[in-house]
Design an enzyme around this catalytic site. Structure first.
Site, PDB file in Angstrom:
ATOM      1  N   GLU A   1     -16.070 -11.043   4.085  1.00 31.47           N
ATOM      2  CA  GLU A   1     -14.915 -10.817   3.208  1.00 31.47           C
ATOM      3  C   GLU A   1     -14.333 -12.144   2.722  1.00 31.47           C
ATOM      4  O   GLU A   1     -14.048 -12.302   1.537  1.00 31.47           O
ATOM      5  CB  GLU A   1     -13.844 -10.011   3.953  1.00 31.47           C
ATOM      6  CG  GLU A   1     -12.623  -9.694   3.107  1.00 31.47           C
ATOM      7  CD  GLU A   1     -11.518  -8.990   3.903  1.00 31.47           C
ATOM      8  OE1 GLU A   1     -11.107  -9.522   4.954  1.00 31.47           O
ATOM      9  OE2 GLU A   1     -11.076  -7.920   3.478  1.00 31.47           O
TER      10      GLU A   1
ATOM     11  N   CYS B   1     -10.260  -1.882  15.062  1.00 29.38           N
ATOM     12  CA  CYS B   1     -10.538  -3.306  15.257  1.00 29.38           C
ATOM     13  C   CYS B   1     -10.648  -3.713  16.724  1.00 29.38           C
ATOM     14  O   CYS B   1     -11.335  -4.679  17.045  1.00 29.38           O
ATOM     15  CB  CYS B   1      -9.456  -4.145  14.602  1.00 29.38           C
ATOM     16  SG  CYS B   1      -9.116  -3.633  12.919  1.00 29.38           S
TER      17      CYS B   1
ATOM     18  N   SER C   1      -7.498   1.568  -1.979  1.00 30.02           N
ATOM     19  CA  SER C   1      -6.279   0.834  -2.290  1.00 30.02           C
ATOM     20  C   SER C   1      -6.666  -0.515  -2.886  1.00 30.02           C
ATOM     21  O   SER C   1      -7.611  -1.154  -2.428  1.00 30.02           O
ATOM     22  CB  SER C   1      -5.478   0.617  -1.014  1.00 30.02           C
ATOM     23  OG  SER C   1      -4.521  -0.391  -1.218  1.00 30.02           O
TER      24      SER C   1
ATOM     25  N   GLU D   1       0.831  -1.203   0.000  1.00 31.81           N
ATOM     26  CA  GLU D   1       0.000   0.000   0.000  1.00 31.81           C
ATOM     27  C   GLU D   1       0.871   1.260   0.000  1.00 31.81           C
ATOM     28  O   GLU D   1       0.546   2.247  -0.659  1.00 31.81           O
ATOM     29  CB  GLU D   1      -0.917  -0.018   1.234  1.00 31.81           C
ATOM     30  CG  GLU D   1      -2.103   0.912   1.109  1.00 31.81           C
ATOM     31  CD  GLU D   1      -3.202   0.562   2.111  1.00 31.81           C
ATOM     32  OE1 GLU D   1      -3.593  -0.615   2.194  1.00 31.81           O
ATOM     33  OE2 GLU D   1      -3.649   1.469   2.812  1.00 31.81           O
TER      34      GLU D   1
END
Lengths: 174, 582
Positions: free
Chosen positions: B362, B504, B320, B280
């Site tokens: 996901e 998180c 990204s 990234e």
């Protein structure tokens, strides 16, 4: 091209105008829902989605308001709109059984419409005709001091009326 | 200075700031008033009537919503008040599915606790009960309206905090329920699977879709090489399930427990977080150098990604292209690791332990299977891991501290801090100077991006290139920032977005703390302390110095942004409709 297409387009444009009119006003949702229901006769998913997008509020909020107020309907209304008063006076005079009987004959529940589009049924609160309790209204007609046994005859009257109108139409066409 | 008023509560004179509620004033005077729907800052609406008190008005008032005033006389405890509360609670219980013994929230249920506290011995009301189907079509969240007490905490967090608005209160009176519009399954709504509704639910009406049995099955299958990766935030909260104080770091015991559960290898998602920074960071440098699409927005948080796909489809190119660390790791395990160890990737079963319910969604995204196999096979939450440890009879508290396994276990402090809001940004800023110039900036602790403020900013100048960065957490905050970027009101090069407030550490898969704890303790801050403590303790604290990551590039991926890394470590996004057509 069928007519329903252009009617739908016209209605959509009308709905957009309604949303535009109220867009930046606080508390716009209820007046928009009112006018949209006048336009469509009820508030289906597509209409509620459009309103949610237009007013920039979640669909869950729109749907919450629609289901909270009995005056908003998720289903189309019938040609003959039956309202059974379940206000206190009517209720103690047996409006509950009248409601059940209508529901049984037409096989629909409150808020629903018969598949042929002829009748819709709603339970409503006091309509101010307690002297006639128990009372129902069918469109603008008021039927009072009813017993359960009156119900089939009343419904039949509207079915007959509809049949007559159809026969008349056929005669004219012929 | 705020003004104070004096009132009397249960005969005791109490000073409270003007604008405070009776509940707050009572609390400060050491007087406990029972609550159910109340959750500080999130749900303060007086809906459940548990906290009723006598303020001398015609009827009892809800203490959580009633403001203090000069001379107010409050009685919180009388026979009539106790009886009224009990009747209200019995009525709530009379329409509650009371299968407590088998309920996911058994012994961690605010309703159960309240019933005990108010001494409910008998539920005197028997009448019509609502019966609803359970919505378990989402890969992340299960909704059981039969347990719902209509406190509205979930509605509030979904609408006000997250600005997602997938659920609301529908219908009226006895028919009221919390539901998606038109009763769509959560799966068919703009729900982003963040699970914030789960962690605020006082009862078992919302919980994660469990993968525990599937993981047990895989562990029992001798044909499979079952490996596990753990996200940084798990170690900062798992201890809570075993009685440790909030914010206790239990990394070593967690690793030991996973080994005892039978995983062939225990790896640290932090390693992949370091890999993410390399990819990234390189992507950012390239976009800045080549006039690419800016701002670049982080893609680690799957709740945020789905939110963007629903609400900002015009900005998907700003995301990204990096997969999240979870999925990068999965892809690495089924390619590089499989080759290195000589294991057929079809036999590798990757389990992730995540603080997150959206990670389940996901993992199921069809495009995240670069090796031909799903990057990640099953995801369990921190809560599910605790469940497995208990089920296996492991004495967690008395476990020794053990180390992550080689060859994929090396991580840096930069990888660890991914678990708190601002962490990805800080980790990136620790490496970007090196990626731009080949030299490190002296500064390693970038404290301006830490903490739980809604919005944080940082600026970095390297070789005359200025990088403006912003950090937001909680999707409501993300929406505010994104709107500003869309309208051109704000400009940045790099933005970190985390779906959950606090990042998180406060994810939807973390241990559930009751309102009584949440009202007093900022879980986000306490758990983040454990994360930064681990970062401090690491010898290597910059991602680009992770020896394993460097070796991976040397042996396999060549360099960040290479063709191979694009194939395995990057992904793409899709615009999503909020609701079905009909």
């Amino acid at each position: 091209m069928s007519c329903t297409g252009c009617c739908a387009d016209n209605k959509l444009k009308e709905l957009e105008k309604i949303i535009e009119k109220y867009k930046d006003i606080r508390g716009a949702l209820i007046p928009v829902l009112h006018e949209a229901q006048e336009l469509y006769g009820y508030l289906p998913l597509s209409v509620q989605k459009k309103i949610a997008e237009g007013l920039n509020i979640p669909l869950s909020e729109v749907y919450g308001v629609v289901t909270f107020y009995t005056q908003f309907s998720l289903n189309p209304k019938g040609k003959y709109k039956i309202s059974v008063c379940l206000g206190t006076a009517c209720y103690v005079k047996g409006a509950g059984e009248i409601y059940d009987k209508i529901s049984e004959i037409l096989n629909i529940k409150s808020g629903e419409c018969t598949p042929d589009g002829l009748f819709s049924l709603d339970a409503c609160r006091c309509i101010g005709a307690c002297g006639l309790a128990p009372v129902i209204t069918i469109n603008e007609d008021v039927h009072g001091r009813l017993t359960v046994d009156d119900v089939p005859g009343i419904i039949q009257k509207y079915i007959d009326k509809e049949k007559e109108a159809k026969d008349q139409e056929k005669l004219v066409e012929a | 200075m705020s003004e104070f008023v004096t009132l009397t509560i249960d005969g005791k004179e109490v000073k409270a700031p003007k604008g405070a509620t009776v509940l707050e004033a009572a609390k400060s005077a050491g007087i406990h008033i029972p609550t159910l729907c109340f959750l500080k800052d999130i749900n303060e609406i007086g809906a459940c009537r548990m906290c009723i008190v006598d303020v001398g008005a015609r009827s009892f008032q809800a203490a959580c919503a009633y403001p203090v005033s000069e001379g107010l006389n409050v009685i919180t405890n009388s026979p009539k008040i106790r009886e009224t509360r009990r009747v209200t609670l019995e009525l709530i219980l009379s329409n509650h599915d009371r299968e407590c013994l088998t309920c996911v929230r058994s012994q961690n249920c605010e309703l159960q606790k309240l019933a005990k506290e108010l001494n409910v011995k008998d539920i005197r009301y028997e009448g019509e009960n609502q019966e609803f189907p359970i919505d378990d079509l989402s890969p992340s969240i299960v909704r059981d309206p039969n347990k719902c007490v209509l406190c509205r905490r979930c509605v509030s967090v979904c609408n006000e905090v997250q600005s997602v608005g997938a659920i609301g209160v529908v219908d009226r009176g006895f028919n009221s329920t919390v539901s998606s519009p038109f009763n769509f399954a959560l799966n068919d709504t703009p729900c982003v699977n963040c699970g914030q509704c789960i962690v605020v639910c006082p009862v078992g009406a919302l919980y994660e879709k469990s993968s525990v049995e599937k993981v047990w099955d895989a562990l029992a299958n001798e044909d499979l090489h079952v490996v596990v990766q753990t996200a940084p935030a798990v170690r900062a909260a798992l201890g809570e399930e075993f009685g440790y104080p909030i914010g206790t770091r239990v990394t070593g015991k967690m690793v030991a427990a996973l080994k005892r559960l039978g995983f062939a290898k225990v790896f640290d998602t932090d390693t992949a977080a370091d890999l993410t920074i390399m990819e990234e960071g390189t992507e950012l440098v390239e976009r800045i150098k080549n006039n690419g699409k800016l701002p670049l927005i982080t893609s680690c948080s799957p709740g945020w990604i789905k939110f963007c796909e629903h609400n900002y489809p015009d900005m998907l190119d700003n995301l990204s292209s990096c997969k999240s660390p979870q999925n990068m790791f999965g892809a690495v395990l089924k390619s590089y690791y499989a080759e290195k160890m000589g294991i057929d990737p079809s036999k590798i079963f990757v389990v992730s332990v995540m603080p997150c319910t959206a990670k389940k969604f996901e993992a199921g995204r069809p495009e995240l299977a670069s090796t031909g196999y799903p990057d990640v096979d099953e995801v369990i939450t921190t809560r599910e891991l605790a469940q497995m440890i208990k089920e296996a009879g492991i004495d967690f508290m008395n476990l020794p501290d053990e180390q992550f396994d080689d060859p994929m276990g090396e991580a840096t402090g930069a990888g660890v801090i991914f678990g708190a809001t601002g962490g990805v940004m800080e980790a990136a800023l620790r490496s970007v100077p090196y990626l731009l110039t080949g030299k490190d900036d002296e500064n390693i602790d970038i404290k301006v991006v830490r903490g739980v403020e809604d919005f944080k900013e940082a600026e970095l100048e390297v070789n005359g290139i200025k990088i403006k960065a912003a950090v937001v957490h909680g999707l409501g905050n993300a929406r505010k920032l994104l709107d500003k970027i869309r309208s051109g009101e704000a400009e940045y090069h790099f933005i970190e977005v985390m779906a959950c407030p606090g990042g998180c550490v406060n994810g939807g898969g973390q241990p559930i703390q009751p309102a009584s704890v949440r009202n007093e303790t900022d879980l986000r801050t306490e758990r983040a302390k454990a994360i930064y403590e681990e970062d401090e303790a690491m010898t290597i604290r910059r991602s680009h110095q992770n020896p394993r990551v460097l070796k991976m590039y040397e042996e396999y991926f060549e360099k960040p942004g290479s063709e191979k890394s694009h194939k395995l470590l990057h992904t793409h996004y899709v615009a999503r409709e909020n609701y079905p057509e009909n």
